[in-house]
Design a protein around this motif. Structure first.
Motif, PDB file in Angstrom:
ATOM      1  N   MET A   1      12.305  11.614  -0.404  1.00 49.75           N
ATOM      2  CA  MET A   1      11.062  11.021  -0.857  1.00 49.75           C
ATOM      3  C   MET A   1      10.384  12.010  -1.796  1.00 49.75           C
ATOM      4  SD  MET A   1       8.047   9.280   1.398  1.00 49.75           S
ATOM      5  CE  MET A   1       8.188  10.471   2.667  1.00 49.75           C
ATOM      6  N   ASN A   2       9.920  11.513  -2.879  1.00 46.70           N
ATOM      7  CA  ASN A   2       9.337  12.383  -3.883  1.00 46.70           C
ATOM      8  C   ASN A   2       7.845  12.588  -3.652  1.00 46.70           C
ATOM      9  OD1 ASN A   2       8.369   9.924  -4.466  1.00 46.70           O
ATOM     10  ND2 ASN A   2       8.791  10.007  -6.630  1.00 46.70           N
ATOM     11  N   GLY A   3       7.246  13.374  -4.526  1.00 43.77           N
ATOM     12  CA  GLY A   3       5.853  13.731  -4.361  1.00 43.77           C
ATOM     13  C   GLY A   3       4.877  12.602  -4.611  1.00 43.77           C
ATOM     14  N   MET A   4       5.146  11.787  -5.629  1.00 44.17           N
ATOM     15  CA  MET A   4       4.203  10.714  -5.964  1.00 44.17           C
ATOM     16  C   MET A   4       4.123   9.672  -4.853  1.00 44.17           C
ATOM     17  SD  MET A   4       2.139   9.586  -8.169  1.00 44.17           S
ATOM     18  CE  MET A   4       1.443   8.148  -8.937  1.00 44.17           C
ATOM     19  N   ALA A   5       5.267   9.241  -4.341  1.00 45.08           N
ATOM     20  CA  ALA A   5       5.268   8.244  -3.268  1.00 45.08           C
ATOM     21  C   ALA A   5       4.651   8.832  -2.002  1.00 45.08           C
ATOM     22  CB  ALA A   5       6.678   7.748  -2.994  1.00 45.08           C
ATOM     23  N   ARG A   6       4.934  10.091  -1.723  1.00 47.99           N
ATOM     24  CA  ARG A   6       4.371  10.742  -0.533  1.00 47.99           C
ATOM     25  C   ARG A   6       2.855  10.812  -0.625  1.00 47.99           C
ATOM     26  NH1 ARG A   6       6.244  15.963  -0.870  1.00 47.99           N
ATOM     27  NH2 ARG A   6       8.310  15.140  -0.500  1.00 47.99           N
TER      28      ARG A   6
ATOM     29  N   ILE B   1       0.136   9.040   1.913  1.00 44.83           N
ATOM     30  CA  ILE B   1      -0.940   9.793   2.570  1.00 44.83           C
ATOM     31  C   ILE B   1      -2.289   9.147   2.267  1.00 44.83           C
ATOM     32  CG2 ILE B   1      -2.163  12.009   2.573  1.00 44.83           C
ATOM     33  CD1 ILE B   1       0.596  13.339   2.153  1.00 44.83           C
ATOM     34  N   LEU B   2      -2.501   8.742   1.019  1.00 42.46           N
ATOM     35  CA  LEU B   2      -3.746   8.064   0.650  1.00 42.46           C
ATOM     36  C   LEU B   2      -3.893   6.751   1.407  1.00 42.46           C
ATOM     37  CD1 LEU B   2      -6.298   7.830  -1.076  1.00 42.46           C
ATOM     38  CD2 LEU B   2      -4.865   6.832  -2.877  1.00 42.46           C
ATOM     39  N   ALA B   3      -2.804   5.989   1.517  1.00 41.06           N
ATOM     40  CA  ALA B   3      -2.854   4.715   2.238  1.00 41.06           C
ATOM     41  C   ALA B   3      -3.177   4.936   3.710  1.00 41.06           C
ATOM     42  CB  ALA B   3      -1.524   3.983   2.091  1.00 41.06           C
ATOM     43  N   ALA B   4      -2.566   5.943   4.315  1.00 41.05           N
ATOM     44  CA  ALA B   4      -2.840   6.228   5.725  1.00 41.05           C
ATOM     45  C   ALA B   4      -4.294   6.648   5.928  1.00 41.05           C
ATOM     46  CB  ALA B   4      -1.893   7.313   6.225  1.00 41.05           C
ATOM     47  N   THR B   5      -4.822   7.423   4.991  1.00 42.85           N
ATOM     48  CA  THR B   5      -6.218   7.846   5.089  1.00 42.85           C
ATOM     49  C   THR B   5      -7.162   6.657   4.967  1.00 42.85           C
ATOM     50  OG1 THR B   5      -5.614   9.967   4.108  1.00 42.85           O
ATOM     51  CG2 THR B   5      -7.945   9.391   4.107  1.00 42.85           C
ATOM     52  N   LEU B   6      -6.895   5.781   4.013  1.00 43.04           N
ATOM     53  CA  LEU B   6      -7.741   4.590   3.862  1.00 43.04           C
ATOM     54  C   LEU B   6      -7.679   3.713   5.100  1.00 43.04           C
ATOM     55  CD1 LEU B   6      -7.026   3.603   0.152  1.00 43.04           C
ATOM     56  CD2 LEU B   6      -9.153   4.507   1.092  1.00 43.04           C
ATOM     57  N   MET B   7      -6.499   3.563   5.682  1.00 38.42           N
ATOM     58  CA  MET B   7      -6.378   2.730   6.877  1.00 38.42           C
ATOM     59  C   MET B   7      -7.052   3.376   8.083  1.00 38.42           C
ATOM     60  SD  MET B   7      -2.635   1.065   6.546  1.00 38.42           S
ATOM     61  CE  MET B   7      -2.125   0.271   5.046  1.00 38.42           C
ATOM     62  N   LEU B   8      -7.015   4.702   8.169  1.00 35.89           N
ATOM     63  CA  LEU B   8      -7.721   5.393   9.247  1.00 35.89           C
ATOM     64  C   LEU B   8      -9.230   5.178   9.131  1.00 35.89           C
ATOM     65  CD1 LEU B   8      -7.728   7.411  11.650  1.00 35.89           C
ATOM     66  CD2 LEU B   8      -7.997   9.200   9.921  1.00 35.89           C
ATOM     67  N   PHE B   9      -9.759   5.313   7.915  1.00 34.62           N
ATOM     68  CA  PHE B   9     -11.183   5.058   7.714  1.00 34.62           C
ATOM     69  C   PHE B   9     -11.524   3.595   7.975  1.00 34.62           C
ATOM     70  CE2 PHE B   9     -11.398   8.942   4.834  1.00 34.62           C
ATOM     71  CZ  PHE B   9     -11.995   9.714   5.817  1.00 34.62           C
TER      72      PHE B   9
END
Length: 86
Positions: A1-6, A10-18
């Motif tokens: 997995m590359n950096g952009m997808a990772r 991470i951004l998606a997980a953070t938004l879903m946590l909030f």
């Protein structure tokens, strides 16, 4: 997995946590602090928008990973074909 997808994951997980936190605020909005907005529909709306944003960003992460995998496989195939010719 590359950096952009990772980074997108991470951004998606953070938004879903909030989103989960703001959804939880509908039950506990006025109990913690008196100054917090007590309107439950406001917290539900914020939660919905954060969840929608998280899902869109996760979809973009999946698509980015897929397209980069296709590019990587095409490059590997080109290298194999080039080495067979020589």
């Amino acid at each position: 997995m590359n950096g952009m997808a990772r980074n997108l994951y991470i951004l998606a997980a953070t938004l879903m946590l909030f989103s989960l936190l703001s959804c939880g605020m509908t039950a506990f909005s006025s109990q913690f602090q008196q100054g917090l907005p007590g309107n439950g529909s406001l917290w539900k709306t914020i939660s919905l928008f954060l969840l929608l944003g998280g899902l869109i960003v996760a979809f973009l992460g999946v698509m980015t990973a897929m397209f980069e995998q296709v590019d990587r496989r095409n490059e590997e195939r080109r290298i194999r074909e080039r080495s067979k010719r020589q």
